[in-house]
Design a protein around this motif. Structure first.
Motif, PDB file in Angstrom:
ATOM      1  N   ASP A  67       0.872  -1.181   0.000  1.00 38.56           N
ATOM      2  CA  ASP A  67       0.000   0.000   0.000  1.00 38.56           C
ATOM      3  C   ASP A  67       0.903   1.223   0.000  1.00 38.56           C
ATOM      4  O   ASP A  67       1.247   1.749   1.048  1.00 38.56           O
ATOM      5  CB  ASP A  67      -0.912  -0.028   1.228  1.00 38.56           C
ATOM      6  N   PHE A  68       1.278   1.662  -1.183  1.00 39.29           N
ATOM      7  CA  PHE A  68       2.284   2.720  -1.263  1.00 39.29           C
ATOM      8  C   PHE A  68       1.667   4.110  -1.187  1.00 39.29           C
ATOM      9  O   PHE A  68       2.332   5.071  -0.821  1.00 39.29           O
ATOM     10  CB  PHE A  68       3.095   2.572  -2.561  1.00 39.29           C
ATOM     11  N   ASP A  69       0.392   4.228  -1.566  1.00 37.57           N
ATOM     12  CA  ASP A  69      -0.235   5.555  -1.488  1.00 37.57           C
ATOM     13  C   ASP A  69      -0.905   5.792  -0.133  1.00 37.57           C
ATOM     14  O   ASP A  69      -1.472   6.858   0.115  1.00 37.57           O
ATOM     15  CB  ASP A  69      -1.216   5.787  -2.650  1.00 37.57           C
ATOM     16  N   GLY A  70      -0.830   4.771   0.737  1.00 33.55           N
ATOM     17  CA  GLY A  70      -1.222   4.982   2.117  1.00 33.55           C
ATOM     18  C   GLY A  70      -2.716   5.106   2.383  1.00 33.55           C
ATOM     19  O   GLY A  70      -3.110   5.674   3.396  1.00 33.55           O
ATOM     20  N   ASP A  71      -3.547   4.527   1.516  1.00 33.12           N
ATOM     21  CA  ASP A  71      -4.986   4.614   1.773  1.00 33.12           C
ATOM     22  C   ASP A  71      -5.515   3.392   2.514  1.00 33.12           C
ATOM     23  O   ASP A  71      -6.720   3.215   2.658  1.00 33.12           O
ATOM     24  CB  ASP A  71      -5.763   4.828   0.466  1.00 33.12           C
TER      25      ASP A  71
ATOM     26  N   LYS B 162      -5.231   0.259   1.597  1.00 31.07           N
ATOM     27  CA  LYS B 162      -5.469  -0.899   0.724  1.00 31.07           C
ATOM     28  C   LYS B 162      -4.293  -1.060  -0.233  1.00 31.07           C
ATOM     29  O   LYS B 162      -3.760  -0.074  -0.725  1.00 31.07           O
ATOM     30  CB  LYS B 162      -6.741  -0.697  -0.119  1.00 31.07           C
ATOM     31  N   ALA B 163      -3.938  -2.301  -0.475  1.00 29.70           N
ATOM     32  CA  ALA B 163      -2.989  -2.573  -1.554  1.00 29.70           C
ATOM     33  C   ALA B 163      -3.834  -2.863  -2.785  1.00 29.70           C
ATOM     34  O   ALA B 163      -4.354  -3.957  -2.952  1.00 29.70           O
ATOM     35  CB  ALA B 163      -2.099  -3.767  -1.206  1.00 29.70           C
ATOM     36  N   ASP B 164      -3.989  -1.862  -3.599  1.00 27.39           N
ATOM     37  CA  ASP B 164      -4.926  -1.980  -4.721  1.00 27.39           C
ATOM     38  C   ASP B 164      -4.157  -2.016  -6.034  1.00 27.39           C
ATOM     39  O   ASP B 164      -3.831  -0.971  -6.601  1.00 27.39           O
ATOM     40  CB  ASP B 164      -5.904  -0.813  -4.712  1.00 27.39           C
TER      41      ASP B 164
ATOM     42  N   SER C 155      -4.600   1.503  -8.240  1.00 30.24           N
ATOM     43  CA  SER C 155      -3.592   2.439  -7.727  1.00 30.24           C
ATOM     44  C   SER C 155      -2.258   2.171  -8.413  1.00 30.24           C
ATOM     45  O   SER C 155      -1.605   1.155  -8.157  1.00 30.24           O
ATOM     46  CB  SER C 155      -3.436   2.287  -6.209  1.00 30.24           C
TER      47      SER C 155
ATOM     48  N   ASP D 211       0.591   1.900  -5.806  1.00 30.93           N
ATOM     49  CA  ASP D 211       0.613   0.582  -5.166  1.00 30.93           C
ATOM     50  C   ASP D 211       1.216  -0.462  -6.100  1.00 30.93           C
ATOM     51  O   ASP D 211       2.033  -1.303  -5.688  1.00 30.93           O
ATOM     52  CB  ASP D 211      -0.810   0.139  -4.773  1.00 30.93           C
TER      53      ASP D 211
HETATM   54 CA    CA Z   1      -3.171   1.957  -1.546  1.00 31.47          CA
END
Ligand code: CA
Length: 396
Positions: free
Chosen positions: A197-201, A203-205, A209, A212
């Motif tokens: 989850d690189f954008d930090g929301d 979720k690993a989408d 994303s 991600d």
């Molecule tokens: Ca994410």
């Protein structure tokens, strides 16, 4: 695709849906037998029931599983389609568009932007082709029919756990017939090991994303042993008549030994002084040859194919400004870019062949039309789309 209903027990699965049970009782029975193992594997009952209640098998994935290609693409066709000018141009645009994210990805995982973007470009054409198979259906079918059911069951349970964790909305989760999905085509079990989850929301989408997906790919390569700042390898010039039997990616020799045997960089300059490398010559000693380093193995592990690793490696070089391979492929009929494949398809349609949509894919109908034209033109009849047939049809 997935009707959301209130959860019932497993027995209700069979008995509440007589139509389904009648249409494929074997599949329904199989799914009910998978419920216990799925629960043991961490899938909650309500998750399993919700996603399998209305599931019908898609037997086309079994056809794909059993499909034996009538011919294998020569490596020069494979690479001509995967590393063409369109993909290089698009990749360079993506490098700019996502420069900040790619910079952060490199800082965290040690994998450079061009390599990450090259994987993205080869895996999904930068997010433009994810695959059309609903994952639960495809993997559910593969879990109950055909070869390798044990393997696919593990992926099926992983898929259900991914949905259960809320990383990806069920209706978004489509992929290849075999279950690879998202921007960089992770299998579900790979997702569970390595998705970030690189954008930090939260979720690993990997479907929606890009940050991600790019970070997850770099994470994969890092775990596969990628060495920051190192090359994958480079094209070399072999001395005349050099035997290459027994050489390969795994047969690593010191650079000094390769130098002593007469290998040079493809521009004629000496090899690097240090390091170990294997010799890859995918079309034999008369075609392009490469010395491959540790990082090539990391690329290889993404898809367990040397031609695939070479496509990623070469695309990454092209994204950095490098040119095509210097040594030509040993053929008098080189492969076609996707633009040329589309042009060839257009020419086939002009000649009255019903090949379906112009998609640059050269599938069975295109190849059947090519065979007819090859016969008419007195060319070798192999159904392969190369420069010869393209040139001939351009000429009328
Ligand atoms: Ca994410």
């Amino acid at each position: 695709m997935f009707l959301q209903r209130i959860a019932f027990g497993a027995s209700a699965l069979v008995f509440s849906l007589p139509a389904l049970a009648q249409s494929d009782p074997e599949f329904a029975r199989c799914l009910s037998q998978l419920r216990g193992p799925a629960l043991q594997a961490g899938v909650r009952a309500e998750t399993f029931d919700r996603h399998t209640r209305d599931l019908v098998p898609d037997m086309s994935v079994i056809e794909r599983l059993n499909f034996q290609p009538e011919f294998r693409l020569p490596i020069w066709d494979y690479l001509a389609g995967l590393v063409d000018q369109e993909r290089v141009d698009e990749g360079r645009a993506q490098l700019q568009r996502h420069a900040q994210v790619l910079q952060k990805v490199q800082e965290r995982y040690g994998v450079d932007p061009a390599t990450v973007v090259a994987v993205w470009g080869v895996e999904s054409n930068f997010g433009q082709s994810f695959g059309r198979y609903p994952l639960v259906q495809a993997l559910g079918t593969l879990s109950c029919h055909g070869r390798r059911q044990g393997f696919f069951r593990g992926e099926f349970y992983a898929t259900l756990r991914i949905l259960q964790a809320g990383h990806i909305a069920p209706e978004r989760l489509t992929g290849s017939w075999a279950g690879a999905f998202g921007h960089t085509q992770f299998m579900p079990s790979t997702f569970e090991r390595l998705a970030e989850d690189f954008d930090g929301d939260g979720k690993a989408d990997l479907m929606d994303s890009v940050p991600d997906a790019l970070a997850s790919t770099a994470h994969f390569l890092q775990k596969a042993g990628w060495q920051a700042g190192q090359s994958w390898g480079f094209e070399v010039r072999l001395p005349q008549g050099m035997g290459i039997a027994g050489e390969g990616r795994r047969t690593r020799r010191p650079m000094s030994e390769w130098s002593a045997r007469g290998l040079r960089l493809v521009d004629g300059s000496p090899l690097p002084a240090s390091g170990n490398a294997g010799l890859l010559a995918p079309a034999g000693p008369d075609g392009p040859a490469f010395l491959v380093l540790r990082n090539f193995d990391a690329l290889f592990s993404y898809n367990a194919a040397e031609s695939y690793g070479l496509a990623i490696a070469h695309l990454s070089d092209r994204l950095r400004g490098g040119g095509p391979f210097v040594t030509p492929w040993p053929t008098d009929d080189p492969g076609l870019s996707r633009a040329e494949r589309r042009e060839l398809q257009g020419l086939l349609i002009l000649r009255g062949h019903d090949i379906g949509p112009v998609d640059g894919m050269l599938g069975e109908r295109s190849r059947a039309a090519i065979r007819i034209e090859q016969e008419r033109l007195g060319q070798e009849v192999d159904g392969r789309g190369g420069q010869k047939i393209l040139r001939a049809l351009r000429g009328g």
